[in-house]
Scaffold this motif. Structure first.
Motif, PDB file in Angstrom:
ATOM      1  N   PHE A  28       3.958   1.288 -28.176  1.00  0.00           N
ATOM      2  CA  PHE A  28       4.481   0.853 -26.872  1.00  0.00           C
ATOM      3  C   PHE A  28       5.768   0.040 -26.991  1.00  0.00           C
ATOM      4  CE2 PHE A  28      -0.017   1.690 -25.929  1.00  0.00           C
ATOM      5  CZ  PHE A  28       0.100   2.507 -24.813  1.00  0.00           C
ATOM      6  N   THR A  29       6.634   0.482 -27.896  1.00  0.00           N
ATOM      7  CA  THR A  29       7.960  -0.146 -28.000  1.00  0.00           C
ATOM      8  C   THR A  29       9.004   0.982 -27.926  1.00  0.00           C
ATOM      9  OG1 THR A  29       7.791  -0.076 -30.402  1.00  0.00           O
ATOM     10  CG2 THR A  29       7.264  -2.179 -29.356  1.00  0.00           C
ATOM     11  N   PRO A  30      10.201   0.657 -27.429  1.00  0.00           N
ATOM     12  CA  PRO A  30      11.134   1.745 -27.091  1.00  0.00           C
ATOM     13  C   PRO A  30      11.729   2.499 -28.279  1.00  0.00           C
ATOM     14  CG  PRO A  30      12.083  -0.426 -26.583  1.00  0.00           C
ATOM     15  CD  PRO A  30      10.656  -0.661 -26.949  1.00  0.00           C
ATOM     16  N   VAL A  31      12.177   1.773 -29.308  1.00  0.00           N
ATOM     17  CA  VAL A  31      12.787   2.483 -30.442  1.00  0.00           C
ATOM     18  C   VAL A  31      11.741   3.405 -31.080  1.00  0.00           C
ATOM     19  CG1 VAL A  31      13.938   2.255 -32.670  1.00  0.00           C
ATOM     20  CG2 VAL A  31      14.427   0.595 -30.870  1.00  0.00           C
ATOM     21  N   CYS A  32      10.537   2.871 -31.277  1.00  0.00           N
ATOM     22  CA  CYS A  32       9.458   3.669 -31.887  1.00  0.00           C
ATOM     23  C   CYS A  32       9.128   4.882 -31.024  1.00  0.00           C
ATOM     24  CB  CYS A  32       8.199   2.818 -32.071  1.00  0.00           C
ATOM     25  SG  CYS A  32       8.462   1.368 -33.086  1.00  0.00           S
ATOM     26  N   THR A  33       9.156   4.718 -29.722  1.00  0.00           N
ATOM     27  CA  THR A  33       8.859   5.849 -28.832  1.00  0.00           C
ATOM     28  C   THR A  33       9.908   6.941 -29.012  1.00  0.00           C
ATOM     29  OG1 THR A  33       7.756   4.401 -27.268  1.00  0.00           O
ATOM     30  CG2 THR A  33       8.561   6.505 -26.407  1.00  0.00           C
TER      31      THR A  33
END
Ligand code: BEZ
Length: 236
Positions: free
Chosen positions: A48-53
């Motif tokens: 639930f974090t943007p870079v990881c997504t």
């Protein structure tokens, strides 16, 4: 001993450390379950974090491309299984990004709430974070040997074209007994091993070894056609 000194860091050329883990695709026994395939074991800081997504959507979209070169993907973070499942479901059902949507992550994502695996692989790097894994990438060959390691910090998403290039380049280097120069891509010239004797080196320098061009005695290249590279890499 300081904490940093006590932490083990697997290195290139060593056997991938063994572990058993629970994943979004069931239990795995690593690296035994992956013998015979190349595998990329990679960590991400948090669900639930943007870079990881953005990374998971990209990697999942490229999974079949990696499969064509006999390379499997295995992710890991120090989150729990239900967080992983909820995050991957959100990605599939709700996120549309850069032309990617309805993306299903089919490769296993390891839960590692105890950080046992992350610590074993040197993925916890306290200068960056004590509580999250950095973006580590371990390239492991079909015999379970670590062949390349790349680390990125929390704030920088990986270049997945480069990860694919690494897998192809390692396999091509093995198949043809050559080394790959800077920025090598299939079809580019490759580096032939340094000549074992003065006689061979002189022949090369004199342009007598067919297909080999020498820029100096220690730096000789030759062409391997792109289709030959793909034929070698895709049949593995
Ligand atoms: C991200 O994936 O966006 C992220 C995760 C942890 C720290 C910073 C960024």
């Amino acid at each position: 001993m300081e904490e940093n000194q006590a932490m083990s860091m697997p290195r290139i050329g060593e056997s991938a450390p063994e572990f058993k883990a629970v994943t979004t695709q069931g239990n795995i026994n690593f690296p035994a379950d992956f013998k015979g395939s190349w595998v990329i074991l990679f960590s991400h800081p948090a669900d639930f974090t943007p870079v990881c997504t953005s990374e998971f959507m990209t990697f999942a979209s490229m999974e079949s491309k990696f499969a064509e070169v006999n390379c499997k993907l295995v992710g890991l973070s120090v989150d729990g299984l239900y967080s992983h499942i909820a995050w991957l479901r959100t990605i599939k059902e709700k996120i549309s990004y850069k032309g990617m949507k309805d993306v299903e992550v089919k490769f296993p994502l390891i839960e590692d709430i105890t950080m046992e695996v992350a610590k074993k692989y040197g993925m916890i790097q306290p200068g960056e974070s004590n509580t999250k894994a950095v973006r580590a990438v371990f390239f492991i060959d079909p015999k379970g040997i670590i062949r390349t390691i790349i680390y990125y910090p929390l704030s920088l998403g990986r270049n997945f074209d480069e990860l694919y290039r690494v897998v192809v380049a390692l396999q091509a280097a093995d198949s043809f007994g050559v080394a790959m120069p800077a920025d090598w891509r299939p079809g580019d010239d490759v580096i032939v091993p340094t000549a074992g004797s003065c006689g061979v080196a002189k022949e090369r320098m004199d342009g007598k070894e067919e297909g080999v061009t020498c820029h100096d005695w220690f730096f000789c290249t030759k062409k391997i056609a792109e289709d030959k590279v793909w034929a070698a890499v895709k049949k593995k």
